[in-house]
Design a protein around this motif. Structure first.
Motif, PDB file in Angstrom:
ATOM      1  N   GLU A 139       0.821  -1.204   0.000  1.00 13.27           N
ATOM      2  CA  GLU A 139       0.000   0.000   0.000  1.00 13.27           C
ATOM      3  C   GLU A 139       0.857   1.258   0.000  1.00 13.27           C
ATOM      4  OE1 GLU A 139       0.442  -2.094   2.528  1.00 13.27           O
ATOM      5  OE2 GLU A 139       0.584  -1.040   4.437  1.00 13.27           O
ATOM      6  N   HIS A 194      -7.237  -5.694  -0.384  1.00  9.32           N
ATOM      7  CA  HIS A 194      -6.484  -5.492   0.861  1.00  9.32           C
ATOM      8  C   HIS A 194      -5.678  -4.182   0.802  1.00  9.32           C
ATOM      9  CE1 HIS A 194      -4.243  -6.827   4.480  1.00  9.32           C
ATOM     10  NE2 HIS A 194      -3.254  -6.162   3.910  1.00  9.32           N
ATOM     11  N   GLU A 195      -4.908  -4.010  -0.281  1.00  8.22           N
ATOM     12  CA  GLU A 195      -4.045  -2.817  -0.359  1.00  8.22           C
ATOM     13  C   GLU A 195      -4.872  -1.540  -0.435  1.00  8.22           C
ATOM     14  OE1 GLU A 195      -1.301  -3.735   0.475  1.00  8.22           O
ATOM     15  OE2 GLU A 195      -1.303  -5.815  -0.208  1.00  8.22           O
ATOM     16  N   HIS A 210      -6.144  -0.443   2.896  1.00 10.10           N
ATOM     17  CA  HIS A 210      -5.118   0.248   3.695  1.00 10.10           C
ATOM     18  C   HIS A 210      -5.234   1.768   3.568  1.00 10.10           C
ATOM     19  CE1 HIS A 210      -2.450  -2.567   5.625  1.00 10.10           C
ATOM     20  NE2 HIS A 210      -2.267  -3.279   4.529  1.00 10.10           N
ATOM     21  N   GLU A 268      -3.099  -3.584   9.843  1.00 12.08           N
ATOM     22  CA  GLU A 268      -3.237  -4.849   9.100  1.00 12.08           C
ATOM     23  C   GLU A 268      -4.507  -5.605   9.503  1.00 12.08           C
ATOM     24  OE1 GLU A 268      -1.714  -5.451   6.556  1.00 12.08           O
ATOM     25  OE2 GLU A 268       0.263  -4.523   6.688  1.00 12.08           O
ATOM     26  N   TYR A 314      -2.283  -9.414  11.497  1.00 10.26           N
ATOM     27  CA  TYR A 314      -3.343  -9.620  10.505  1.00 10.26           C
ATOM     28  C   TYR A 314      -4.562 -10.332  11.116  1.00 10.26           C
ATOM     29  CZ  TYR A 314       0.038  -8.390   6.850  1.00 10.26           C
ATOM     30  OH  TYR A 314       0.952  -7.731   6.071  1.00 10.26           O
TER      31      TYR A 314
HETATM   32 ZN    ZN Z   1      -1.600  -5.182   4.551  1.00 11.81          ZN
END
Ligand code: ZN
Length: 382
Positions: free
Chosen positions: A112, A134-135, A138, A157, A217
């Protein structure tokens, strides 16, 4: 991009070859407001697509022209889905405040950055979509809220994993009952392996990558997922919106997400933040005995939790019960029968039902991260 005229080319015409007298250099000027980081990518082999969203945000996609057709197809399919992701995160966390976002083939995995991600290009569809989700997520937790990544990696995360799993479940219509089940499995696996370290460990000071990644995570994701069990799904959804509203561009700390959830739900959560992030105490509740109408539960693990209980009676009817934890000073909104709260100090809890019991299940939602599920169900012998 500040000076396309000076350069003589709009950056959208990047395929045109520019020839300069030898020794001369081009100066490209870029400007971005309210970012704490940047990255930049260039490659003459890039194909550059732009998708203009209705809300004015421009999505840029830069990927290699010479990718295999199967991958090229994925990069094209990604474009509309990235727009859906921006809409999902904007609706469930807070509005995307920048004029553009770029998905760029590059880097060595997925990473990211402000207003863009670098992602490797030769990916199957599920992977290209999942990593982009996911990115991009962020953007909210690492860029807009911008928590301290070395002190509290789980707040970035973990929350990113939480919201991108939910987005993926909805946008790809995966229809998973629990989109976070992979994080629960990861948590159980690392707890079982004995290398778990608390979430308050500085990111550089974990003994193993396994402990770092699980904490940041998965256990970070479970902080929110399990909060759904404690204060209710709708209250967690409201908590995320308020967290963004109150703390975007302000670098919140763990206490800020806890206070936000407390203000939204009216439930005290100091105990939860402490146990879940500062210790490696685990949750294990069990059904100790069932005798006619009398049910006795026991807390085996060190970490206390409220209890959702599903009871089936001998006449075939079912009743749901909620036992709040006394330290909560309240409970989630529920249609279940509310029982007296359970104090942390007592290892067992007994109550009576109106009818003869046939079976009992602790937390049918499985949102509570109970490390031993075998003792969560009980069926009386016929
Ligand atoms: Zn990540």
């Amino acid at each position: 991009m500040q000076n396309p005229q000076e350069i003589g080319h709009g950056y959208e015409n990047s395929s045109e070859k520019l020839t300069l007298p030898s020794g001369e250099k081009l100066h490209w000027h870029f400007k971005a407001d309210n970012v704490h980081d940047f990255t930049w990518a260039a490659d003459p082999e890039y194909k550059h697509d732009i998708l203009n969203m209705e809300n004015g945000i421009a999505l840029h996609f830069l990927y290699k022209k010479n990718l295999d057709p199967q991958y090229l197809e994925n990069w094209q399919k990604l474009q509309g889905k990235t727009a859906e992701l921006i809409q999902y995160f904007s609706k469930h966390i807070g509005p995307y405040p920048y004029p553009q976002y770029s998905v760029i083939q590059g880097g060595d995995g997925g990473m990211e950055y402000a207003m863009c991600t670098l992602i490797t290009g030769k990916r199957k569809w599920g992977s290209l979509f999942g990593v982009t989700a996911h990115e991009l997520a962020h953007t909210w937790f690492q860029f807009l809220l911008a928590t301290n990544e070395t002190k509290h990696p789980w707040m970035d995360e973990g929350f990113t994993t939480y919201i991108s799993n939910k987005a993926e479940n909805e946008i790809l219509k995966e229809n998973k009952v629990n989109p976070q089940d992979g994080s629960y499995r990861h948590y159980y696996y690392v707890v079982g392996s004995g290398v778990e370290e608390p979430l308050t460990t500085h990111a550089d000071r974990y003994h193993t990558n396994m402990a770092y990644s699980m904490a940041s995570y998965s256990k970070g994701n479970l902080f929110l997922s399990q909060l759904e069990y404690i204060i209710g799904k709708e209250n967690v959804a409201k908590t995320l919106l308020k967290y963004y509203e109150d703390f975007a561009f302000k670098h919140p700390t763990p206490n800020d997400i806890k206070r936000t959830a407390e203000k939204v739900s009216g439930v005290h959560l100091d105990w939860y933040l402490n146990e879940w992030t500062q210790t490696t105490h685990t949750i294990d509740y069990g059904i100790k005995s069932v005798d006619g109408t009398k049910i006795t539960l026991e807390r085996i693990g060190k970490m206390p939790m409220p209890i959702d209980l599903s009871v089936t009676y001998e006449d075939g009817t079912e009743e749901m019960f909620v036992i709040p934890l006394r330290m909560m000073r309240g409970n989630k909104p529920t249609n279940a029968t509310l029982l007296e709260d359970w104090t942390f100090a007592h290892p067992t809890y007994t109550f009576n039902t109106d009818k003869k019991v046939s079976s009992v299940t602790i937390d049918p939602s499985k949102l509570m991260a109970d490390i031993e599920l075998k003792n969560n169900t009980y069926t009386t012998l016929k």
